[in-house]
Design an enzyme around this catalytic site. Structure first.
Site, PDB file in Angstrom:
ATOM      1  N   ALA A 163      45.169  59.421   3.718  1.00 19.06           N
ATOM      2  CA  ALA A 163      45.380  59.450   2.268  1.00 19.06           C
ATOM      3  C   ALA A 163      46.724  60.105   2.028  1.00 19.06           C
ATOM      4  CB  ALA A 163      44.255  60.207   1.579  1.00 19.06           C
ATOM      5  N   CYS A 164      47.783  59.356   2.243  1.00 21.59           N
ATOM      6  CA  CYS A 164      49.118  59.927   2.388  1.00 21.59           C
ATOM      7  C   CYS A 164      49.962  59.759   1.129  1.00 21.59           C
ATOM      8  CB  CYS A 164      49.828  59.255   3.560  1.00 21.59           C
ATOM      9  SG  CYS A 164      48.845  59.209   5.071  1.00 21.59           S
ATOM     10  N   THR A 165      51.180  60.329   1.175  1.00 18.64           N
ATOM     11  CA  THR A 165      52.190  60.127   0.132  1.00 18.64           C
ATOM     12  C   THR A 165      53.495  59.763   0.826  1.00 18.64           C
ATOM     13  OG1 THR A 165      51.133  61.819  -1.235  1.00 18.64           O
ATOM     14  CG2 THR A 165      53.357  61.112  -1.853  1.00 18.64           C
TER      15      THR A 165
END
Length: 471
Positions: A6-8
């Site tokens: 669940a990255c940015t």
């Protein structure tokens, strides 16, 4: 198959950056609070005859006989696949795999995920050693998707000295990619981000064969007069507006303070790509990746009632964060793979020259349990101490990060000057030696702060009692 990340992600074009080079960057966030990571250089191979089988989902493919050297950040426990995640290869091409993205049920009904298809665990391993440009990264991955299918939705970044491409694979076989303009940046937070596709402009857009026919056949386009990939394939849900869109809002609030006026954290139509309003420095990218809604009521480290409303960019469960600075080899000799271990808000980014053939022992050897000789564990320990007494320790921690950024800039300039006269293996040997020196400096400085804060923390115990000296 369910994504685990669940990255940015952040991309900055060379005319938008302060030093005139391309950047791609990402926080690798995981389900578990602790997921030990290594930083390795994978050697080039020749004459290989092997078949790759993913431990995660058994995707199987014959490996090319030859592959280039590349840096990577694999997970220590590889029972769920190598999860190498990101790196820079010897052709000076950088890639980051992946930004988990989610398609809507309409499109998945007609092109579901392929259980034994490509997934995040395998993408870096199966793509980065074999590509010679950012565009080729998209093309190569697209061919693999056509052959194997995709097990999940993933966004991928590719960069070389000239171009940045962002690719989104959203169903079992459908994908698009867009070139990030040189004077722009882009931010994406776990949702389909790419917007309008110009099928008459193959220089700046790429797509899966037959995607237009797929959309038309199944009547999937909700718009009357545009072909917006986000609208067709993406989602716009309550989860998006609390988990995803606020991260874009905060990043654009910082990087585009004028253009983003009026945007709200829950806006669903914030643009993916924006013109830069100022030249973006490496430190600005760090700030965004380290951010937790700083100076807003939504900061989880604050005391406002809204502090738990939205999911921040920096998390305690970030396994590692990276900034891939793709410098032109003719001018700078090598690109730089910046690594952050621990919690981005509390730990520094460490610059390593990518044109090396080894990494420091403190980054290679990562025990399963905490050991302060390991860079991963040392940084995790520091982050835990700083967060435990955030108000008391944050200023010293920020001063420490600033000091190391200053040191890094001086060190890189010094190494560039010395490296200018070197070529071939002599250059690789020199840069490898410098990487060891950089690791040693950061580790020693981190240990010094860690022990200083531990000592001070003894005075902050709730079990303390001040004795009246007159008693």
């Amino acid at each position: 198959m369910q994504n685990k990340d669940a990255c940015t992600s952040i991309m900055v074009g060379k005319k938008a950056s302060l030093d005139g080079v391309n950047y791609i960057a990402r926080n690798e966030d995981r389900v578990k609070a602790i997921e030990p990571k290594q930083f390795l250089v994978k050697s080039a191979v020749k004459g290989r005859h092997e078949t790759y089988v993913s431990p995660y989902n058994k995707v199987t493919i014959a490996l090319p006989e030859e592959g280039m050297r590349y840096t990577s950040t694999p997970t220590l426990d590889q029972t769920a696949g190598p999860n190498e995640e990101d790196g820079i290869n010897e052709a000076n091409v950088a890639a980051s795999f992946t930004e988990s993205v989610y398609a809507n049920d309409r499109v998945l009904a007609y092109d579901p995920y392929v259980k034994n298809g490509l997934a995040e665990d395998s993408l870096c391993t199966l793509v980065l050693p074999y590509i010679h440009s950012a565009r080729e990264g998209v093309e190569y991955t697209g061919k693999l998707i056509a052959e194997l299918g995709s097990a999940e939705g993933n966004g991928m970044q590719f960069a070389d000295a000239d171009d940045i491409w962002y690719m989104e694979v959203v169903t079992g076989h459908q994908w698009v990619a867009v070139r990030i303009s040189d004077d722009c940046y882009a931010v994406t937070p776990n949702q389909v981000a790419i917007e309008d596709i110009d099928f008459d402009d193959p220089d700046n857009y790429m797509w899966a064969d037959g995607i237009q026919e797929f959309v038309e056949e199944h009547q999937l386009n909700p718009d009357h007069d545009r072909w917006d990939f986000r609208h067709i394939f993406g989602t716009s849900t309550q989860k998006d507006r609390h988990y995803n869109t606020p991260r874009t809002w905060f990043a654009q609030r910082y990087l585009s303070p004028n253009a983003s006026l009026g945007q709200r954290p829950e806006d669903s139509e914030m643009p993916f790509i924006r013109k830069a309003e100022f030249k973006i420095a490496n430190e600005d990218i760090q700030y965004v990746l380290k951010s937790h809604f700083n100076e807003t009521p939504y900061d989880p480290m604050g005391d406002a009632p809204e502090r738990k409303t939205y999911r921040a960019i920096s998390l305690s469960r970030t396994a590692q964060s990276h900034i891939l600075q793709v410098r032109n080899l003719n001018k700078y000799k090598t690109s730089i793979h910046w690594i952050e271990l621990g919690v981005p808000a509390f730990n520094p980014y460490v610059p390593f020259f990518a044109n090396a053939d080894d990494t420091d022992e403190s980054y290679r050897n990562v025990p399963e349990k905490m050991n302060l000789e390991s860079a991963f564990w040392l940084n995790e320990a520091l982050a835990e101490v700083v967060e435990s007494h955030y108000q008391e320790f944050m200023e010293k921690d920020e001063d420490y990060q600033k000091e190391l950024n200053e040191w890094a800039r001086r060190k890189i300039a010094q190494v560039d000057k010395e490296a200018a006269s070197l070529e071939g293996q002599a250059l690789i040997d020199y840069l490898t030696e410098q990487n060891h020196e950089i690791a040693s400096h950061y580790n020693e400085r981190t240990k010094a702060l860690f022990f200083e804060l531990l000592t001070e923390g003894c005075e902050l115990s709730k079990m303390s009692f001040k004795m009246d000296p007159n008693l």
